[in-house]
Scaffold this motif. Sequence first.
Motif, PDB file in Angstrom:
ATOM      1  N   VAL A  40       0.883  -1.163   0.000  1.00 26.30           N
ATOM      2  CA  VAL A  40       0.000   0.000   0.000  1.00 26.30           C
ATOM      3  C   VAL A  40       0.916   1.207   0.000  1.00 26.30           C
ATOM      4  CG1 VAL A  40      -1.669   1.338   1.348  1.00 26.30           C
ATOM      5  CG2 VAL A  40      -1.848  -1.150   1.281  1.00 26.30           C
ATOM      6  N   ARG A  41       0.573   2.215  -0.807  1.00 27.55           N
ATOM      7  CA  ARG A  41       1.365   3.447  -0.795  1.00 27.55           C
ATOM      8  C   ARG A  41       0.423   4.602  -0.445  1.00 27.55           C
ATOM      9  NH1 ARG A  41       5.303   3.768  -5.114  1.00 27.55           N
ATOM     10  NH2 ARG A  41       3.551   3.614  -6.525  1.00 27.55           N
ATOM     11  N   LEU A  42       0.843   5.397   0.515  1.00 26.63           N
ATOM     12  CA  LEU A  42       0.082   6.562   0.949  1.00 26.63           C
ATOM     13  C   LEU A  42       0.740   7.822   0.417  1.00 26.63           C
ATOM     14  CD1 LEU A  42      -0.321   5.558   4.708  1.00 26.63           C
ATOM     15  CD2 LEU A  42      -1.960   5.188   2.842  1.00 26.63           C
ATOM     16  N   THR A  43      -0.067   8.771  -0.030  1.00 27.97           N
ATOM     17  CA  THR A  43       0.479  10.068  -0.419  1.00 27.97           C
ATOM     18  C   THR A  43       0.512  10.965   0.819  1.00 27.97           C
ATOM     19  OG1 THR A  43      -1.728  10.727  -1.157  1.00 27.97           O
ATOM     20  CG2 THR A  43      -0.196   9.969  -2.846  1.00 27.97           C
ATOM     21  N   VAL A  44       1.629  11.633   1.002  1.00 27.28           N
ATOM     22  CA  VAL A  44       1.849  12.466   2.186  1.00 27.28           C
ATOM     23  C   VAL A  44       2.335  13.845   1.757  1.00 27.28           C
ATOM     24  CG1 VAL A  44       2.322  10.465   3.659  1.00 27.28           C
ATOM     25  CG2 VAL A  44       4.227  11.630   2.529  1.00 27.28           C
ATOM     26  N   ASP A  83      -9.318  12.884   3.795  1.00 28.95           N
ATOM     27  CA  ASP A  83     -10.717  12.866   4.212  1.00 28.95           C
ATOM     28  C   ASP A  83     -11.278  11.474   3.963  1.00 28.95           C
ATOM     29  OD1 ASP A  83     -13.437  13.167   4.673  1.00 28.95           O
ATOM     30  OD2 ASP A  83     -13.579  15.064   3.592  1.00 28.95           O
ATOM     31  N   SER A  84     -11.517  10.728   5.034  1.00 26.51           N
ATOM     32  CA  SER A  84     -12.020   9.363   4.894  1.00 26.51           C
ATOM     33  C   SER A  84     -13.452   9.327   4.367  1.00 26.51           C
ATOM     34  CB  SER A  84     -11.957   8.631   6.243  1.00 26.51           C
ATOM     35  OG  SER A  84     -12.839   9.232   7.171  1.00 26.51           O
ATOM     36  N   GLU A  85     -14.099  10.475   4.289  1.00 26.49           N
ATOM     37  CA  GLU A  85     -15.474  10.539   3.791  1.00 26.49           C
ATOM     38  C   GLU A  85     -15.515  10.691   2.271  1.00 26.49           C
ATOM     39  OE1 GLU A  85     -18.481  11.014   5.964  1.00 26.49           O
ATOM     40  OE2 GLU A  85     -17.204  10.186   7.524  1.00 26.49           O
ATOM     41  N   HIS A  86     -14.366  10.853   1.620  1.00 22.71           N
ATOM     42  CA  HIS A  86     -14.309  10.948   0.161  1.00 22.71           C
ATOM     43  C   HIS A  86     -13.919   9.605  -0.438  1.00 22.71           C
ATOM     44  CE1 HIS A  86     -13.612  15.586   0.331  1.00 22.71           C
ATOM     45  NE2 HIS A  86     -14.863  15.242   0.522  1.00 22.71           N
ATOM     46  N   THR A  87     -14.185   9.435  -1.700  1.00 24.98           N
ATOM     47  CA  THR A  87     -13.831   8.203  -2.389  1.00 24.98           C
ATOM     48  C   THR A  87     -12.336   7.955  -2.262  1.00 24.98           C
ATOM     49  OG1 THR A  87     -15.611   8.561  -3.968  1.00 24.98           O
ATOM     50  CG2 THR A  87     -13.875   7.030  -4.616  1.00 24.98           C
ATOM     51  N   GLY A  88     -11.986   6.723  -1.984  1.00 24.75           N
ATOM     52  CA  GLY A  88     -10.584   6.358  -1.825  1.00 24.75           C
ATOM     53  C   GLY A  88     -10.392   5.591  -0.532  1.00 24.75           C
ATOM     54  N   LEU A  89      -9.409   5.954   0.201  1.00 23.19           N
ATOM     55  CA  LEU A  89      -9.034   5.251   1.423  1.00 23.19           C
ATOM     56  C   LEU A  89      -9.866   5.694   2.612  1.00 23.19           C
ATOM     57  CD1 LEU A  89      -6.787   3.393   2.734  1.00 23.19           C
ATOM     58  CD2 LEU A  89      -5.612   5.526   3.271  1.00 23.19           C
ATOM     59  N   ASP A  90     -10.358   4.742   3.395  1.00 21.83           N
ATOM     60  CA  ASP A  90     -11.010   5.049   4.665  1.00 21.83           C
ATOM     61  C   ASP A  90      -9.976   4.964   5.781  1.00 21.83           C
ATOM     62  OD1 ASP A  90     -13.631   5.319   6.313  1.00 21.83           O
ATOM     63  OD2 ASP A  90     -12.573   3.623   7.228  1.00 21.83           O
ATOM     64  N   HIS A  91      -9.296   3.840   5.890  1.00 23.42           N
ATOM     65  CA  HIS A  91      -8.238   3.664   6.880  1.00 23.42           C
ATOM     66  C   HIS A  91      -7.422   2.430   6.527  1.00 23.42           C
ATOM     67  CE1 HIS A  91     -11.152   0.810   8.601  1.00 23.42           C
ATOM     68  NE2 HIS A  91     -10.127   0.243   9.212  1.00 23.42           N
ATOM     69  N   PHE A 116     -17.180  -9.205  15.876  1.00 22.83           N
ATOM     70  CA  PHE A 116     -16.135  -9.546  14.903  1.00 22.83           C
ATOM     71  C   PHE A 116     -14.982 -10.300  15.554  1.00 22.83           C
ATOM     72  CE2 PHE A 116     -18.229  -5.773  13.182  1.00 22.83           C
ATOM     73  CZ  PHE A 116     -18.569  -6.228  11.918  1.00 22.83           C
ATOM     74  N   GLY A 117     -14.994 -10.396  16.884  1.00 17.33           N
ATOM     75  CA  GLY A 117     -13.935 -11.104  17.591  1.00 17.33           C
ATOM     76  C   GLY A 117     -12.613 -10.364  17.627  1.00 17.33           C
ATOM     77  N   ILE A 118     -12.686  -9.020  17.508  1.00 13.72           N
ATOM     78  CA  ILE A 118     -11.455  -8.223  17.494  1.00 13.72           C
ATOM     79  C   ILE A 118     -11.594  -7.024  18.422  1.00 13.72           C
ATOM     80  CG2 ILE A 118     -10.776  -8.872  15.148  1.00 13.72           C
ATOM     81  CD1 ILE A 118     -11.883  -6.116  14.219  1.00 13.72           C
ATOM     82  N   ALA A 119     -10.446  -6.441  18.741  1.00 17.38           N
ATOM     83  CA  ALA A 119     -10.375  -5.147  19.404  1.00 17.38           C
ATOM     84  C   ALA A 119      -9.572  -4.232  18.492  1.00 17.38           C
ATOM     85  CB  ALA A 119      -9.705  -5.270  20.767  1.00 17.38           C
ATOM     86  N   ILE A 120      -9.877  -2.927  18.550  1.00 20.52           N
ATOM     87  CA  ILE A 120      -9.178  -1.963  17.695  1.00 20.52           C
ATOM     88  C   ILE A 120      -8.696  -0.772  18.517  1.00 20.52           C
ATOM     89  CG2 ILE A 120     -10.437  -2.614  15.606  1.00 20.52           C
ATOM     90  CD1 ILE A 120     -12.108  -0.008  16.017  1.00 20.52           C
ATOM     91  N   LEU A 121      -7.680  -0.114  17.987  1.00 19.20           N
ATOM     92  CA  LEU A 121      -7.185   1.151  18.513  1.00 19.20           C
ATOM     93  C   LEU A 121      -6.930   2.048  17.312  1.00 19.20           C
ATOM     94  CD1 LEU A 121      -6.055   3.031  20.725  1.00 19.20           C
ATOM     95  CD2 LEU A 121      -3.837   1.895  20.396  1.00 19.20           C
ATOM     96  N   SER A 122      -7.625   3.173  17.240  1.00 20.84           N
ATOM     97  CA  SER A 122      -7.512   4.079  16.100  1.00 20.84           C
ATOM     98  C   SER A 122      -6.635   5.280  16.428  1.00 20.84           C
ATOM     99  CB  SER A 122      -8.906   4.580  15.693  1.00 20.84           C
ATOM    100  OG  SER A 122      -9.723   3.505  15.304  1.00 20.84           O
ATOM    101  N   PHE A 123      -5.884   5.741  15.419  1.00 17.11           N
ATOM    102  CA  PHE A 123      -5.089   6.962  15.521  1.00 17.11           C
ATOM    103  C   PHE A 123      -4.836   7.447  14.105  1.00 17.11           C
ATOM    104  CE2 PHE A 123      -2.303   3.360  15.433  1.00 17.11           C
ATOM    105  CZ  PHE A 123      -1.145   3.729  14.766  1.00 17.11           C
ATOM    106  N   SER A 124      -4.180   8.574  13.952  1.00 19.75           N
ATOM    107  CA  SER A 124      -3.942   9.134  12.623  1.00 19.75           C
ATOM    108  C   SER A 124      -2.490   9.549  12.481  1.00 19.75           C
ATOM    109  CB  SER A 124      -4.839  10.353  12.384  1.00 19.75           C
ATOM    110  OG  SER A 124      -6.193   9.984  12.401  1.00 19.75           O
ATOM    111  N   ILE A 175      -4.277  10.744   7.979  1.00 20.15           N
ATOM    112  CA  ILE A 175      -4.663   9.441   7.419  1.00 20.15           C
ATOM    113  C   ILE A 175      -4.985   8.519   8.579  1.00 20.15           C
ATOM    114  CG2 ILE A 175      -3.918   7.448   6.066  1.00 20.15           C
ATOM    115  CD1 ILE A 175      -2.082   9.437   4.518  1.00 20.15           C
ATOM    116  N   HIS A 176      -6.174   7.939   8.550  1.00 18.67           N
ATOM    117  CA  HIS A 176      -6.640   7.101   9.644  1.00 18.67           C
ATOM    118  C   HIS A 176      -5.917   5.759   9.648  1.00 18.67           C
ATOM    119  CE1 HIS A 176      -9.555  10.089  10.444  1.00 18.67           C
ATOM    120  NE2 HIS A 176     -10.353   9.790   9.451  1.00 18.67           N
ATOM    121  N   LEU A 177      -5.354   5.429  10.797  1.00 15.37           N
ATOM    122  CA  LEU A 177      -4.651   4.169  11.012  1.00 15.37           C
ATOM    123  C   LEU A 177      -5.339   3.440  12.157  1.00 15.37           C
ATOM    124  CD1 LEU A 177      -1.011   5.593  10.934  1.00 15.37           C
ATOM    125  CD2 LEU A 177      -2.337   4.663   9.015  1.00 15.37           C
TER     126      LEU A 177
END
Length: 144
Positions: free
Chosen positions: A12-16, A80-88, A122-130, A135-137
């Motif tokens: 995966v390549r992210l633009t920064v 912006d995760s609300e636009h077409t493309g990457l959410d996280h 889903f049997g998982i736990a998550i931790l979100s940050f940016s 960019i949402h990670l």
Amino acid sequence: MALIESSGFAHVRLTVTDIERSKAFYDKVFGWSVAADMSSRVKEPGVSESPGDIYGGTVYQTPSGTLLGLRPVADGEPFDSEHTGLDHISFAAPSRDALVAAKEALDAEGVPHGEVTDLDGFGIAILSFSDPDGIHLELTAPLS
């Protein structure tokens, strides 16, 4: 029958917007090995348009074997995760305890983040940050 045979993601390549700032963040947060780095050449003519020069970016080798690339862009729009493309992007963690430890480490470094959240269905736990570009990670770990 599928049209294409694939075993999953290769990279995966992210633009920064600021390659040095982003490298410092990903180095500090993940500490992965650098597979390739052309960021010192990003201002040379033609480098930012050259796939062979990885667009003047950096590529990390993750422990799972996939690659994460960072590509600098001149006048990048804010993420912006609300636009077409990457959410996280979600990265695997070994356990829920590892998420709790990651939360504490992010706290210590002043990196804003969410709470460790159990998604029982889903049997998982998550931790979100940016990252510095917003960019949402996410870190994801099995609950059991």
